[in-house]
Design an enzyme around this catalytic site. Structure first.
Site, mmCIF file in Angstrom:
data_model
loop_
_atom_site.group_PDB
_atom_site.id
_atom_site.type_symbol
_atom_site.label_atom_id
_atom_site.label_comp_id
_atom_site.label_asym_id
_atom_site.label_seq_id
_atom_site.Cartn_x
_atom_site.Cartn_y
_atom_site.Cartn_z
ATOM 1 N N SER A 195 0.850 -1.318 0.119
ATOM 2 C CA SER A 195 -0.005 0.016 -0.080
ATOM 3 C C SER A 195 0.873 1.204 -0.076
ATOM 4 O O SER A 195 1.667 1.376 -1.003
ATOM 5 C CB SER A 195 -0.958 -0.069 1.221
ATOM 6 O OG SER A 195 -1.891 0.876 1.019
ATOM 7 N N ASP A 323 -9.567 -3.753 -6.205
ATOM 8 C CA ASP A 323 -9.058 -2.925 -5.010
ATOM 9 C C ASP A 323 -9.966 -1.611 -4.878
ATOM 10 O O ASP A 323 -9.739 -0.657 -5.776
ATOM 11 C CB ASP A 323 -7.672 -2.838 -5.111
ATOM 12 C CG ASP A 323 -6.902 -2.198 -3.912
ATOM 13 O OD1 ASP A 323 -7.634 -1.406 -3.378
ATOM 14 O OD2 ASP A 323 -5.854 -2.544 -3.565
ATOM 15 N N HIS A 352 -8.170 -5.064 -0.994
ATOM 16 C CA HIS A 352 -7.133 -4.183 -0.600
ATOM 17 C C HIS A 352 -6.434 -4.694 0.486
ATOM 18 O O HIS A 352 -6.928 -5.189 1.520
ATOM 19 C CB HIS A 352 -7.454 -2.674 -0.215
ATOM 20 C CG HIS A 352 -6.255 -2.062 0.050
ATOM 21 N ND1 HIS A 352 -5.242 -1.412 -0.880
ATOM 22 C CD2 HIS A 352 -5.453 -1.434 1.494
ATOM 23 C CE1 HIS A 352 -4.350 -0.853 -0.495
ATOM 24 N NE2 HIS A 352 -4.494 -0.782 0.891
#
Length: 402
Positions: A195, A323, A352
């Protein structure tokens, strides 16, 4: 006994129903890419076998963090001084028998040329994150010397200057890499980020170019285009839920250090306390401390879509097309296709940081862990082979999607 057997069967059944889809591959057709993709071939050919009831993007994103088994990893912390006077922390995993002993004793048991792996977590995360610990366990089992890098102020790291971390600030990871290279000059150095950590890592690699001191890297759930991802977060019910949750975590990290920022030009503590979304927090703190005229300017500058074309070391980036945070529309596929050093894998689902697929789903390691580990080991094989030759000719066709 009958009740226990029934419960066990029910738990096993949770992961038995699967829906398999192809893994899309984007990469230049070079000898190196062909070699590593061949090594990863068995995993990619099996496809992405999502646990059926976790295939929904929000179910995967939310429930995976709850269902995924937490691993008991004991760390010894090293507080590392940065050139500007700030500090970040390195958490070194240790076996239970060595927890109370000096770190040097632990390192002495690992070969000097053992590959080193730096792990970088997502926003407000750190060495405590489940997904990080699962990959760390896998890498340690394969002989890697692992260390979790915690950004300033995260994972109870000390904050000693009025500066948090940002999506484009690469000074700290640069210093960490340089430090580890000096300590282990004979060891291949790898890095993996998730991320926001993936975005920072990619920016760093792009800035370093051919001078990057790493053998290979992986970036997972990278929010390449921060403005596009912010727009997704600001729209829709779940987007607001995610943004508010992340902002809450950021405020929690910031609170113990707020006095450091008192008197900083354009700093307004009331804006921090009122921050309900990630954008609000970046308006109150990030753009102020890093000197951006607006949040939009900060997002536009900081997205790693701007730097991935300059990456000159092998990089595998893995994205889920559903996502809800690092959205698929933000992936710079055309730039990646032109860069012979980058391999892009896209799964049809995964949310995610969820990726509830593979033999360990739904309670074990995320799906990308096995393929990224194979990627790293393939690069090690190439590095060890004196006759290995790879090409990075950009005038060849991209590998077709599988």
């Amino acid at each position: 006994m009958a009740v226990a057997a029934t419960a066990c069967a029910a738990w096993c059944a949770l992961g038995s129903a699967r829906e398999t889809s192809e893994v899309r591959v984007t990469a230049r057709r070079t000898k190196r890419n062909a070699y590593v993709l061949d090594k990863c071939g068995a995993i990619l050919e099996r496809g992405y076998d999502a646990v059926a009831w976790l295939k929904n993007r929000h179910a995967s994103t939310i429930l995976s963090s709850l269902l995924r088994r937490d691993l008991n990893v004991a760390y010894q912390r090293e507080v590392l001084a940065m050139p500007d006077g700030g500090h970040a922390t390195l958490d070194w995993p240790m076996s239970s028998a060595l927890v109370r002993r000096r770190l040097a004793v632990h390192h002495a048991r690992i070969a000097a040329d053992a590959p080193v792996l730096v792990l970088m977590s997502g926003i407000a995360g750190g060495s405590h994150d489940k997904y990080l610990k699962h990959f760390l366990k896998r890498a340690r089992a394969r002989g890697f010397r692992c260390v979790a890098f915690n950004c300033r102020g995260t994972s109870e790291s000390p904050l000693t200057t009025p500066q948090f971390y940002s999506a484009s600030y690469t000074g700290d990871i640069r210093h960490v890499v340089n430090t580890l290279r000096e300590r282990y000059p004979d060891a291949p150095l790898f890095a993996i980020g998730w991320s926001l950590g993936a975005n920072i890592l990619t920016n760093f690699l792009g800035e370093e170019g051919e001078n990057a001191k790493v053998t290979g890297a992986a970036a997972l759930c990278n929010p390449f285009d921060l403005n596009a991802c912010d727009t997704a977060l600001e729209s829709g019910f779940f987007g607001k839920v995610y943004s508010q949750a992340m902002a809450k975590n950021m405020r929690k990290l910031f609170a113990p250090h707020e006095n450091l920022f008192a008197g900083l030009p354009k700093y307004n503590p009331e804006l921090v306390k009122a921050a309900k979304t990630v954008r609000d927090f970046d308006e109150a703190i990030t753009r102020v401390t890093f000197g951006f005229p607006s949040v939009d300017a900060y997002y536009e500058y900081s997205g790693s879509k701007n730097k991935i074309g300059d990456v000159r070391v092998p990089l595998m980036t893995v994205q889920a097309r559903d996502d809800p945070i690092a959205i698929a529309d933000s992936i710079p596929r055309a730039i990646i296709e032109e860069n012979p050093n980058v391999i892009l894998l896209e799964t049809e689902s995964g949310g995610h940081l969820g990726w509830e697929a593979g033999p360990e789903a739904p309670f074990g390691a995320p799906w990308p862990d096995a393929v990224v580990m194979q990627f790293f080991e393939a690069l090690l094989e190439l590095k060890k082979s004196p006759n290995a030759k790879v090409e990075t000719d950009t005038k060849v066709d991209p590998v077709p999607a599988r």
